[in-house]
Design a protein around this motif. Structure first.
Motif, PDB file in Angstrom:
ATOM      1  N   PHE A 218       0.814  -1.214   0.000  1.00  0.00           N
ATOM      2  CA  PHE A 218       0.000   0.000   0.000  1.00  0.00           C
ATOM      3  C   PHE A 218       0.845   1.258   0.000  1.00  0.00           C
ATOM      4  CE2 PHE A 218      -4.356   0.636  -0.325  1.00  0.00           C
ATOM      5  CZ  PHE A 218      -4.890  -0.634  -0.380  1.00  0.00           C
ATOM      6  N   VAL A 219       1.948   1.210   0.723  1.00  0.00           N
ATOM      7  CA  VAL A 219       2.846   2.372   0.710  1.00  0.00           C
ATOM      8  C   VAL A 219       3.417   2.539  -0.707  1.00  0.00           C
ATOM      9  CG1 VAL A 219       5.029   3.290   1.596  1.00  0.00           C
ATOM     10  CG2 VAL A 219       3.378   2.253   3.166  1.00  0.00           C
ATOM     11  N   LEU A 220       3.801   1.403  -1.328  1.00  0.00           N
ATOM     12  CA  LEU A 220       4.327   1.482  -2.695  1.00  0.00           C
ATOM     13  C   LEU A 220       3.272   2.016  -3.657  1.00  0.00           C
ATOM     14  CD1 LEU A 220       6.426  -1.828  -2.964  1.00  0.00           C
ATOM     15  CD2 LEU A 220       7.263   0.531  -2.751  1.00  0.00           C
ATOM     16  N   ALA A 221       2.028   1.574  -3.458  1.00  0.00           N
ATOM     17  CA  ALA A 221       0.935   2.054  -4.318  1.00  0.00           C
ATOM     18  C   ALA A 221       0.781   3.564  -4.162  1.00  0.00           C
ATOM     19  CB  ALA A 221      -0.368   1.354  -3.942  1.00  0.00           C
ATOM     20  N   TYR A 222       0.840   4.039  -2.929  1.00  0.00           N
ATOM     21  CA  TYR A 222       0.709   5.475  -2.672  1.00  0.00           C
ATOM     22  C   TYR A 222       1.847   6.236  -3.365  1.00  0.00           C
ATOM     23  CZ  TYR A 222       0.432   9.894  -0.222  1.00  0.00           C
ATOM     24  OH  TYR A 222       0.338  11.237   0.054  1.00  0.00           O
ATOM     25  N   LEU A 223       3.061   5.673  -3.228  1.00  0.00           N
ATOM     26  CA  LEU A 223       4.213   6.343  -3.852  1.00  0.00           C
ATOM     27  C   LEU A 223       4.081   6.336  -5.375  1.00  0.00           C
ATOM     28  CD1 LEU A 223       7.146   5.042  -1.624  1.00  0.00           C
ATOM     29  CD2 LEU A 223       6.060   7.303  -1.600  1.00  0.00           C
ATOM     30  N   GLY A 224       3.518   5.235  -5.906  1.00  0.00           N
ATOM     31  CA  GLY A 224       3.299   5.148  -7.355  1.00  0.00           C
ATOM     32  C   GLY A 224       2.357   6.247  -7.822  1.00  0.00           C
TER      33      GLY A 224
ATOM     34  N   TRP B  30       1.724   9.006  -6.242  1.00  0.00           N
ATOM     35  CA  TRP B  30       2.409  10.290  -6.006  1.00  0.00           C
ATOM     36  C   TRP B  30       3.333  10.618  -7.182  1.00  0.00           C
ATOM     37  CZ3 TRP B  30       7.751  10.975  -5.256  1.00  0.00           C
ATOM     38  CH2 TRP B  30       8.118  12.254  -4.894  1.00  0.00           C
ATOM     39  N   ARG B  31       4.050   9.582  -7.648  1.00  0.00           N
ATOM     40  CA  ARG B  31       4.950   9.778  -8.778  1.00  0.00           C
ATOM     41  C   ARG B  31       4.163  10.191 -10.024  1.00  0.00           C
ATOM     42  NH1 ARG B  31       6.081   5.685 -11.685  1.00  0.00           N
ATOM     43  NH2 ARG B  31       7.339   6.186 -13.477  1.00  0.00           N
ATOM     44  N   LEU B  32       3.029   9.534 -10.176  1.00  0.00           N
ATOM     45  CA  LEU B  32       2.187   9.831 -11.338  1.00  0.00           C
ATOM     46  C   LEU B  32       1.725  11.286 -11.333  1.00  0.00           C
ATOM     47  CD1 LEU B  32       0.805   7.800 -13.489  1.00  0.00           C
ATOM     48  CD2 LEU B  32      -1.247   8.297 -12.201  1.00  0.00           C
ATOM     49  N   VAL B  33       1.242  11.758 -10.189  1.00  0.00           N
ATOM     50  CA  VAL B  33       0.759  13.148 -10.170  1.00  0.00           C
ATOM     51  C   VAL B  33       1.914  14.134 -10.116  1.00  0.00           C
ATOM     52  CG1 VAL B  33      -1.536  12.735  -9.254  1.00  0.00           C
ATOM     53  CG2 VAL B  33       0.328  13.081  -7.675  1.00  0.00           C
ATOM     54  N   ARG B  34       3.052  13.654  -9.596  1.00  0.00           N
ATOM     55  CA  ARG B  34       4.212  14.544  -9.586  1.00  0.00           C
ATOM     56  C   ARG B  34       4.653  14.814 -11.026  1.00  0.00           C
ATOM     57  NH1 ARG B  34       9.834  14.183  -9.414  1.00  0.00           N
ATOM     58  NH2 ARG B  34       9.578  12.055 -10.082  1.00  0.00           N
ATOM     59  N   VAL B  35       4.648  13.771 -11.862  1.00  0.00           N
ATOM     60  CA  VAL B  35       4.996  13.937 -13.271  1.00  0.00           C
ATOM     61  C   VAL B  35       3.986  14.844 -13.952  1.00  0.00           C
ATOM     62  CG1 VAL B  35       5.200  12.731 -15.474  1.00  0.00           C
ATOM     63  CG2 VAL B  35       6.195  11.743 -13.430  1.00  0.00           C
ATOM     64  N   ASN B  36       2.704  14.667 -13.570  1.00  0.00           N
ATOM     65  CA  ASN B  36       1.659  15.464 -14.206  1.00  0.00           C
ATOM     66  C   ASN B  36       1.501  16.834 -13.572  1.00  0.00           C
ATOM     67  OD1 ASN B  36       1.040  13.549 -16.005  1.00  0.00           O
ATOM     68  ND2 ASN B  36      -0.650  12.672 -14.863  1.00  0.00           N
ATOM     69  N   ALA B  37       2.298  17.097 -12.513  1.00  0.00           N
ATOM     70  CA  ALA B  37       2.047  18.327 -11.759  1.00  0.00           C
ATOM     71  C   ALA B  37       2.057  19.546 -12.662  1.00  0.00           C
ATOM     72  CB  ALA B  37       3.096  18.483 -10.677  1.00  0.00           C
ATOM     73  N   ALA B  38       0.978  20.286 -12.595  1.00  0.00           N
ATOM     74  CA  ALA B  38       0.863  21.461 -13.444  1.00  0.00           C
ATOM     75  C   ALA B  38       1.887  22.499 -13.025  1.00  0.00           C
ATOM     76  CB  ALA B  38      -0.533  22.021 -13.310  1.00  0.00           C
TER      77      ALA B  38
END
Ligand SMILES: Nc1ncnc2c1ncn2[C@@H]1O[C@H](COP(=O)(O)OP(=O)(O)OP(=O)(O)O)[C@@H](O)[C@H]1O
Length: 788
Positions: free
Chosen positions: A661-667, A669-677
């Motif tokens: 679950f922690v890995l899923a959360y980090l995944g 987070w990475r996804l929205v970090r890449v998409n961060a406007a």
């Protein structure tokens, strides 16, 4: 559209700005709350790094002229630098093309979006309209942005503009199971936390009324599979979701695309209405009808990332007449600009031999149009404005707010629960699958202790328990990948828009999933336990249920991890078995883990199937006797499952669940970090501080602009500067098509399209020569199309 609104649509004979649409809701009645926000951009350049050799030199075509801005000159230099360098042993002949090149999408744009006005950004596909909007709205995902963006004289990044703006994307990504009212209400809860329930309801009602969504308020948004609201209602719902915060700036990317003429006009008039209460409305438009075109206050026409025109919509026809393109009477100006100015060149009509010459002639023609813009007083006006912007103070009351984490969690929990309950097919499928597999496997391993052969009993017992572990892991990891993937676009869009935080979404989503992840294994366990004929002990039954549920939780966490970490659903589905199969092989049944090769045996330590099977086997087999023989302990010994007891195995399972679950959360987070406007355009100050800072020091302290921008002091200064002391006059004509049609000819147009201001003569000193030479060169272009 209400009849009141319809009856006040401007016709071609009316000044669009005179449209007065009554509004008695918070969006207008409380118009003091809409603080005027002027966005000025200066030398705005946007480029992306592309893989490959890049287009040929002729495609880059940097313009360098006396009028070119310094950054355009720099850009030209940069383009030259990116050309293939003569490297390698054999010099020029062995020159290798660079592996990447820079593609300039916007070339040193200068302009402004004014409060109280609708600015439409027009241009052919790929001209950079959406890129410009994304930069302004802080939604750019890659590339390099240079230049200045000023909001009321403060130098800001797109992230700061996001605080005072709403952005309606071209594709309205809204959760399909929500109704229109729920979607708007959710935005109100998340973005207007200061409102009490009554006030919030009132505001939702007002926005619904303004956008004429009353009939659709209880209709679900829908999806291609399940019909919901119409395209126009969906678009208006997306606008309503942004309007609920009463933003000072509204960006819209193609708000009328895919709508019929009537609905498109409705949406456009709503935009006009919103601008009239002081908002800055900027919309990317595709092929607006004549009526819609005349609704805009300003238009910005882009071509290949360069400005072709920016100014009053009603002045555009006059402007292009000066360039040498006279729009025929009764022709939609937007159509004319597209078909006769931006697109004279149709590659499909060319003879092969003519191609190069004609392409070059076309490039020259467009270069002249760009150059004409650079030299025009209209462009000078915007350059001047960029040095003398509105400097009105921005207060924190204009800023978008966000609810507390608790409110976000509660709101998202409610939405996720509604979503889950409305997806009845998914619920039926999950529970149906548990019942089907329970009965099916129960029939295969029916009443194991009643089998005559002890060997058969031992084999069936281990087989059945192993299947339980594998089934629960598989059955709970597969579906979650697809459900997360289906919602991911909605999540990334809403999160990117600042609607809520990642922890709130992640917790709410998993809280709603949890009951299903517990209920389905519970049903499965109840069916199989009694059908298998396992030991009739309450303690053993509850351990069996607990282990099954824990394995299911691990499966769910594993699926969530994959869904959150791998962008592409298809790739996630391919990766899944690649990971699960080794976990299964080292699950304790197929390979005797004690004798497995040490370089692979570690897999057993990360296999939830192994821990689940071990706990289930120990629970049932330890001390199990049949026909007077202890076959349980012998079987356990043969399996060599290790020294851990049931509790330790369950603890390992819970540990894996948490890690996944922690890995899923980090995944995620990475996804929205890449998409961060706005990630690529960071300011030194926080977005709030950028807006609250003092205006840049060198600006003269201008009074607030109370009327249209042409009345501003900066306009007076510009008029005087550019007209060499002639009496003040408008830089932009307010003629409508009908004015032009009725005047028809030399009163407004010179022999080759020179614009002659009705009161002040030629607007641009020396314009006659410029236009003559432009028209002349167009005519003389080899094989070029004839001038209109
Ligand atoms: N991140 C990026 N990477 C590579 N190219 C990009 C990127 N963003 C934009 N472009 C390119 O920049 C050009 C302008 O794109 P943009 O989406 O702004 O055009 P547009 O005028 O909005 O087009 P349309 O009307 O078709 O939506 C296109 O050629 C596009 O492929």
């Amino acid at each position: 559209m209400s009849s009141a609104l319809l009856s006040q649509r401007p016709s071609l004979t009316e000044e669009p700005s005179e449209v007065a649409i009554p509004m008695d809701n918070f969006l207008n009645a409380n118009s003091d709350a809409v603080e005027p926000v002027q966005i000025v951009f200066k030398n705005l350049r946007y480029a992306v790094t592309m893989k490959g050799k890049g287009p040929g030199a002729e495609d880059r075509r940097p313009i360098v002229s006396s009028a070119a801005t310094s950054s355009e000159k720099l850009e030209a230099g940069a383009a030259a630098e990116t050309a293939p360098a003569p490297t390698g042993r054999f010099g020029r002949h062995r020159a290798r093309a660079p592996r990447t090149y820079e593609k300039t999408i916007l070339h040193s744009l200068v302009g402004a979006f004014q409060p109280g006005r609708v600015t439409a950004i027009l241009g052919p596909s790929g001209s950079g309209k959406t890129s410009l909007l994304n930069i302004m709205a802080g939604s750019v995902k890659a590339g390099h942005i240079t230049g200045d963006i000023l909001v009321n004289g403060r130098q800001v990044t797109g992230q700061a503009i996001r605080l005072v703006s709403g952005y309606v994307f071209q594709d309205d990504v809204i959760l399909p199971t929500m109704t229109v009212e729920e979607a708007i209400d959710m935005c109100a809860m998340l973005r207007c936390p200061e409102l009490g329930p009554t006030e919030r309801r009132r505001r939702v009602d007002e926005v619904i009324a303004l956008l004429e969504l009353d009939k659709a308020r209880h209709t679900i948004i829908g999806s291609p599979d399940k019909k919901g609201v119409s395209g126009g209602e969906r678009k208006r719902c997306a606008i309503a979701m942004e309007l609920i915060t009463n933003p000072s700036v509204l960006f819209l990317d193609e708000p009328t695309s895919g709508l019929d003429a009537y609905t498109a006009a409705t949406v456009t008039y709503i935009l006009k209405q919103l601008a009239q209460s002081g908002r800055t409305v900027v919309a990317v438009m595709h092929q607006p009808s004549s009526e819609i075109f005349h609704t805009f206050d300003d238009v910005m026409i882009l071509h290949e990332g360069r400005t072709v025109y920016l100014g009053e919509a009603s002045h555009a026809v006059d402007y292009f007449s000066r360039v040498g393109y006279r729009c025929p009477t009764y022709t939609n100006p937007a159509d004319y600009f597209f078909m006769s100015i931006l697109y004279q060149f149709d590659p499909s009509n060319l003879q092969v031999g003519d191609k190069t010459g004609q392409i070059q002639a076309e490039h020259r023609r467009m270069d002249e149009i760009y150059q004409f813009w650079q030299d025009s007083p209209e462009a000078a006006y915007y350059r001047h404005l960029s040095d003398n912007p509105l400097t009105r103070r921005i207060t924190t009351s204009t800023f978008k707010r966000r609810a507390t984490l608790g409110v976000q969690y509660k709101t998202l929990l409610r939405r996720s629960a509604h979503n889950a309950l409305r997806n009845k097919m998914v619920i039926h499928a999950k529970l149906g699958q548990a019942i089907f597999f329970g009965v099916f496997v129960g029939l295969i391993f029916l009443r194991i202790p009643h089998k005559d052969s002890l060997a058969a009993q031992a084999q069936d017992m281990t087989g059945a328990l192993f299947f339980v572990a594998v089934n629960q892991f598989f059955a709970n990891s597969m579906p979650v990948v697809t459900t997360y993937a289906a919602e991911r676009d909605v999540f990334t869009r809403e999160h990117g828009n600042g609607l809520y935080s990642l922890p709130a979404y992640f917790l709410a989503k998993n809280t709603v999933e949890l009951p299903f992840v517990i209920l389905a294994p519970f049903i499965f366990s109840c069916i199989t336990y009694w059908m298998f004929g396992l030991q009739a002990s309450a303690a053993k039954f509850f351990i069996y249920v607990a282990v099954t549920i824990t394995v299911a939780l691990c499966g769910n966490a594993f699926g969530t991890f994959l869904a959150c970490s791998v962008k592409d659903l298809a790739i996630a589905m391919v990766i899944m078995p690649v990971i699960i199969l080794p976990l299964m092989i080292f699950g304790g049944l197929f390979v005797n883990t004690g004798s497995a090769p040490p370089y692979l045996a570690w897999i057993q330590w990360i296999s939830p199937i192994k821990y689940g099977f071990s706990a289930l086997a120990i629970n049932q087999l330890r001390g199990y006797t049949s026909q007077g023989q202890n076959i349980g302990d012998t079987t356990l010994e043969n399996l060599d499952l290790g020294s851990f007891g049931i509790l330790v195995n369950i603890m390992f399972l819970l540990g894996l669940f948490l890690v996944l679950f922690v890995l899923a959360y980090l995944g995620l987070w990475r996804l929205v970090r890449v998409n961060a406007a706005g990630k690529i355009q960071r300011g030194k100050l926080s977005p709030k501080k950028q807006l609250l800072a003092d205006p840049l020091a060198h600006f003269p302290a201008l009074e607030d602009i109370s009327g249209p921008y042409r009345e501003s002091p900066s306009d007076v200064a510009l008029s005087e500067k550019h007209l060499n002391g002639e009496p003040r006059q408008r830089l932009v004509s307010k003629h409508t098509l009908d004015d032009i049609a009725s005047a028809d000819g030399p009163a407004h147009f010179g022999s080759v399209g020179t614009f002659v201001h009705p009161t002040a003569g030629s607007l641009v000193p020396g314009a006659d020569e410029t236009v003559h030479s432009t028209a002349e060169s167009r005519r003389s272009s080899a094989n070029g199309p004839s001038a209109p």
